[in-house]
Design a protein around this motif. Structure first.
Motif, PDB file in Angstrom:
ATOM      1  N   UNK A 326      26.486  44.036  33.315  1.00 41.05           N
ATOM      2  CA  UNK A 326      27.845  43.664  32.922  1.00 41.05           C
ATOM      3  C   UNK A 326      28.056  42.193  33.287  1.00 41.05           C
ATOM      4  N   UNK A 327      28.445  41.335  32.339  1.00 36.98           N
ATOM      5  CA  UNK A 327      28.721  39.933  32.676  1.00 36.98           C
ATOM      6  C   UNK A 327      29.777  39.819  33.764  1.00 36.98           C
ATOM      7  N   UNK A 328      29.615  38.860  34.652  1.00 34.89           N
ATOM      8  CA  UNK A 328      30.452  38.771  35.849  1.00 34.89           C
ATOM      9  C   UNK A 328      31.924  38.501  35.569  1.00 34.89           C
ATOM     10  N   UNK A 329      32.278  38.033  34.376  1.00 35.89           N
ATOM     11  CA  UNK A 329      33.701  37.802  34.085  1.00 35.89           C
ATOM     12  C   UNK A 329      34.479  39.111  34.036  1.00 35.89           C
ATOM     13  N   UNK A 330      33.779  40.253  34.009  1.00 33.42           N
ATOM     14  CA  UNK A 330      34.452  41.553  33.960  1.00 33.42           C
ATOM     15  C   UNK A 330      34.676  42.148  35.355  1.00 33.42           C
ATOM     16  N   UNK A 331      34.500  41.352  36.399  1.00 39.10           N
ATOM     17  CA  UNK A 331      34.591  41.871  37.763  1.00 39.10           C
ATOM     18  C   UNK A 331      35.935  41.578  38.423  1.00 39.10           C
ATOM     19  N   UNK A 332      36.916  41.168  37.655  1.00 40.85           N
ATOM     20  CA  UNK A 332      38.150  40.657  38.254  1.00 40.85           C
ATOM     21  C   UNK A 332      38.923  41.689  39.062  1.00 40.85           C
ATOM     22  N   UNK A 333      38.824  42.970  38.706  1.00 38.21           N
ATOM     23  CA  UNK A 333      39.668  43.954  39.383  1.00 38.21           C
ATOM     24  C   UNK A 333      39.124  44.452  40.718  1.00 38.21           C
ATOM     25  N   UNK A 334      37.886  44.083  41.058  1.00 38.70           N
ATOM     26  CA  UNK A 334      37.273  44.619  42.280  1.00 38.70           C
ATOM     27  C   UNK A 334      38.152  44.403  43.501  1.00 38.70           C
ATOM     28  N   UNK A 335      38.751  43.230  43.601  1.00 34.83           N
ATOM     29  CA  UNK A 335      39.506  42.884  44.806  1.00 34.83           C
ATOM     30  C   UNK A 335      40.778  43.700  44.974  1.00 34.83           C
ATOM     31  N   UNK A 336      41.237  44.376  43.909  1.00 22.73           N
ATOM     32  CA  UNK A 336      42.528  45.062  43.961  1.00 22.73           C
ATOM     33  C   UNK A 336      42.431  46.571  44.150  1.00 22.73           C
ATOM     34  N   UNK A 337      41.228  47.115  44.057  1.00 24.69           N
ATOM     35  CA  UNK A 337      41.093  48.565  44.011  1.00 24.69           C
ATOM     36  C   UNK A 337      41.439  49.244  45.332  1.00 24.69           C
ATOM     37  N   UNK A 338      41.198  48.584  46.444  1.00 26.54           N
ATOM     38  CA  UNK A 338      41.602  49.169  47.728  1.00 26.54           C
ATOM     39  C   UNK A 338      43.121  49.318  47.800  1.00 26.54           C
ATOM     40  N   UNK A 339      43.835  48.387  47.190  1.00 29.68           N
ATOM     41  CA  UNK A 339      45.302  48.477  47.180  1.00 29.68           C
ATOM     42  C   UNK A 339      45.753  49.648  46.318  1.00 29.68           C
ATOM     43  N   UNK A 340      45.060  49.895  45.206  1.00 31.03           N
ATOM     44  CA  UNK A 340      45.381  51.044  44.361  1.00 31.03           C
ATOM     45  C   UNK A 340      45.162  52.334  45.143  1.00 31.03           C
ATOM     46  N   UNK A 341      44.066  52.378  45.886  1.00 34.92           N
ATOM     47  CA  UNK A 341      43.723  53.588  46.647  1.00 34.92           C
ATOM     48  C   UNK A 341      44.753  53.898  47.735  1.00 34.92           C
ATOM     49  N   UNK A 342      45.505  52.902  48.147  1.00 36.62           N
ATOM     50  CA  UNK A 342      46.565  53.153  49.128  1.00 36.62           C
ATOM     51  C   UNK A 342      47.655  54.072  48.558  1.00 36.62           C
ATOM     52  N   UNK A 343      47.763  54.109  47.224  1.00 37.40           N
ATOM     53  CA  UNK A 343      48.845  54.867  46.597  1.00 37.40           C
ATOM     54  C   UNK A 343      48.359  56.122  45.855  1.00 37.40           C
ATOM     55  N   UNK A 344      47.117  56.161  45.413  1.00 38.14           N
ATOM     56  CA  UNK A 344      46.687  57.303  44.610  1.00 38.14           C
ATOM     57  C   UNK A 344      45.196  57.571  44.795  1.00 38.14           C
TER      58      UNK A 344
END
Length: 617
Positions: A326-344
């Motif tokens: 996967x080209x690296x420009x598609x990696x933008x959401x990695x940094x936010x997933x722990x915050x998502x996991x805090x809620x669901x």
């Protein structure tokens, strides 16, 4: 990514431990193991669904099962099995699958509606069966070396066996630098493949075979009397309702587009949900639009912003998780997933509607007269790089020249559809939606459970009956959205800049006008050598300009691509790479696509060939 790892044949426990550790990206992951004779199996999992210890056995202990994933809406079949004398002690999805296999043999998998990879072991007969769902939602890689089968949800698990040769697949390289992705079942390594969707892999007395039990094939005896919109609406709501099972905290990733709002519109108001919008500050109106959708649906809404330096921080980790495919420009959401996991802990995903939307159909494809014309149209549509002859050394380019085109032809010929537009959509679904988009969801599956309503068995069977002329230009899809929620179609679509219920001609041509404007802006930048800088607001970042303007990002790129270890790769053209980077940074030419592909591949080479360490968390 969590999943099932294992080996059959010449197996050993220490190797299994290393395979588990290779995909254990969080300390809170759980591990179940099976160790006996020539079979060494394990499940690394999140502990969210089917959390009971595995393997699970049948009544007489003659069979056992490992399963990653879940099955939906099987209460009727379960009752039938009970009436036939089967006992349910655990009452979970894998136990149901194991009894279904006992009753129907290998045909059992055709009855399953879900997202799964499952492994059934018949130890006495030394037989192992591995099956995945119809859409291949959970990647599984495998290889056979001498008398041994190895498999796992990430390439790294297989590479823990030092007997596996790290031999680069030249066909994969050619495809990656032409289309920005790999086709078919390839990886960057010869001999290691991804299990095709809807497949059964069998290992019996050290012999291996792979068979397909279902194909993404359109039914071409079209009916003119169907109420396409009402049926689609009914089946989609059913698919979403099926995926709301369990006592979970549910979430939806809500963009400014149409697909995620279809999901939130279909969720019954009795289920409290949290919606999340990921965006870059100042890029587009997606946060504002998503906020309006969330207010209409009364969800608990969170806006999360991605920092520009996500590439510097997470590119290596993303390559590590996806095997560089996967080209690296598609990696933008990695940094936010722990915050998502805090809620669901469960996300209802908008993956998969591109086919019913006719996203990749156009008038040329619909009017193509023969297979050769279709092949050339698809090649031109999907080719994203024109400079591959300059990028590679003369000897390496002569080795791979023409490979991408020939491989695309081979893939297209696998389609059993007669209608050429259906052949095109088959290619897109198998090679883009499953290989590129689905693989990109690896990051999410490392944190929480993801459920995709558009992959529902009944819904997908129906979609395959819709004529291409009705799929084209969102003809059925926009009516379906209006039926789902008249309020939501009145909200602007971020991708087009207009309301979803606007006249179809606007939905068709405004995106083309936007793309044309972006092209003009880039031409003006190059012609003026960067003196004229027209702001480019779009629904995705202007990465090429970021490389020029952001000092840290520019230095990061140059430190990788102009490093002597990169420039001295035997397959690359040293002089062209130096010129490419300088020309892009100095506005002589736009090399955005090629720069990011080369960055991805170089990081892959350092991690997977040279063994460079990557921080897991």
């Amino acid at each position: 990514m969590p999943g099932i790892v294992g080996m059959a044949g010449d197996a050993n426990e220490r190797l299994l431990d290393r395979m588990c550790n290779a995909i254990k990206h969080e300390s809170w992951y759980k591990i179940d193991k099976f160790l006996k004779d020539e079979f060494k199996l394990a499940r690394v999992h999140l502990g969210i669904v089917n959390s009971e210890p595995q393997p699970i056995y049948n009544e007489d202990k003659s069979l056992c099962i490992f399963m990653d994933g879940e099955i939906f809406d099987y209460e009727k079949e379960k009752e039938e099995l009970k009436q036939k004398g089967y006992t349910f002690n655990v009452n979970n999805d894998p136990e149901f699958c194991l009894h279904l296999y006992e009753e129907y043999g290998e045909k059992f998998v055709k009855k399953l509606n879900g997202s799964f990879v499952l492994v059934i072991l018949d130890e006495e007969n030394r037989k192992l069966l591995i099956a995945n769902d119809r859409c291949g939602l959970r990647p599984l890689y495998y290889t056979k070396i001498s008398n041994k089968l190895l498999f796992g949800p990430e390439l790294k698990a297989i590479l823990e066996d030092k007997e596996v040769k790290k031999e680069i697949n030249d066909d994969a390289v050619a495809e990656f630098f032409t289309f920005g992705q790999l086709l078919g079942n390839k990886t960057f390594f010869k001999g290691i493949e991804v299990l095709p969707p809807a497949s059964i892999l069998k290992w019996n007395n050290r012999s291996m075979s792979v068979e397909q039990y279902w194909d993404f094939r359109f039914e071409e005896g079209y009916s003119n009397n169907r109420d396409w919109v009402n049926e689609l609406t009914k089946l989609f709501k059913q698919a979403v309702e099926r995926r709301m099972k369990g006592k979970h905290n549910f979430g939806v990733l809500l963009s400014g587009g149409l697909d995620s709002r279809a999901v939130v519109a279909a969720i019954d108001k009795k289920y409290p949900i949290t919606t999340f919008t990921f965006s870059f500050a100042g890029i587009d109106d997606s946060p504002k639009i998503a906020r309006e959708v969330a207010e209409t649906c009364r969800s608990n809404h969170k806006e999360l912003y991605i920092e520009r330096d996500f590439l510097i921080k997470y590119a290596k980790k993303g390559v590590y998780l996806t095997g560089g495919m996967i080209p690296i420009i598609h990696f933008s959401e990695i940094s936010l997933l722990d915050k998502v996991r805090d809620y669901c802990d469960v996300i209802i995903s908008a993956w998969g509607p591109e086919i019913v939307k006719g996203q990749y159909l156009d008038k040329q494809i619909l009017s193509a007269k023969n297979k050769d014309k279709l092949l050339r149209l698809i090649y031109q549509k999907w080719k994203i790089v024109n400079e591959t002859s300059s990028l590679f050394s003369t000897s390496y380019y002569s080795k791979i020249s023409g490979t991408a085109f020939r491989n695309l032809k081979k893939e297209l010929e696998k389609s059993k559809n007669k209608h050429l537009a259906n052949k095109s959509d088959w290619f897109v679904f198998i090679n883009r939606e499953i290989r590129l988009v689905n693989l990109g969801d690896t990051f999410r599956r490392c944190k929480f459970v993801e459920r995709a309503p558009f992959s529902d068995k009944d819904l997908l069977d129906f979609i395959l009956k819709i004529p291409p002329e009705l799929r084209y230009n969102k003809r059925v899809y926009l009516k379906f959205l209006k039926k789902m929620s008249p309020e939501l179609v009145k909200i602007k679509n971020n991708h087009t800049g207009i309301k979803a219920d606007a006249p179809s001609i606007l939905n068709k041509y405004l995106p083309l006008m936007r793309a044309g404007f972006r092209k003009i802006v880039r031409i003006v930048r190059i012609k003026s050598r960067g003196l004229i800088k027209i702001p480019l607001k779009s629904d995705y970042p202007d990465y090429g300009e970021w490389l020029r303007e952001d000092e840290r990002l520019r230095k990061w790129v140059e430190d990788i691509l102009l490093d002597e270890s990169t420039l001295n790769r035997k397959y690359l053209n040293r002089d062209f790479i130096i010129k490419m980077v300088r020309d892009h940074m100095n506005y002589r030419k736009d090399y955005t696509q090629l720069i990011f592909l080369l960055l991805t591949f170089e990081l892959w080479y350092r991690i997977f060939i040279e063994g460079e360490e990557v921080e897991k968390t």
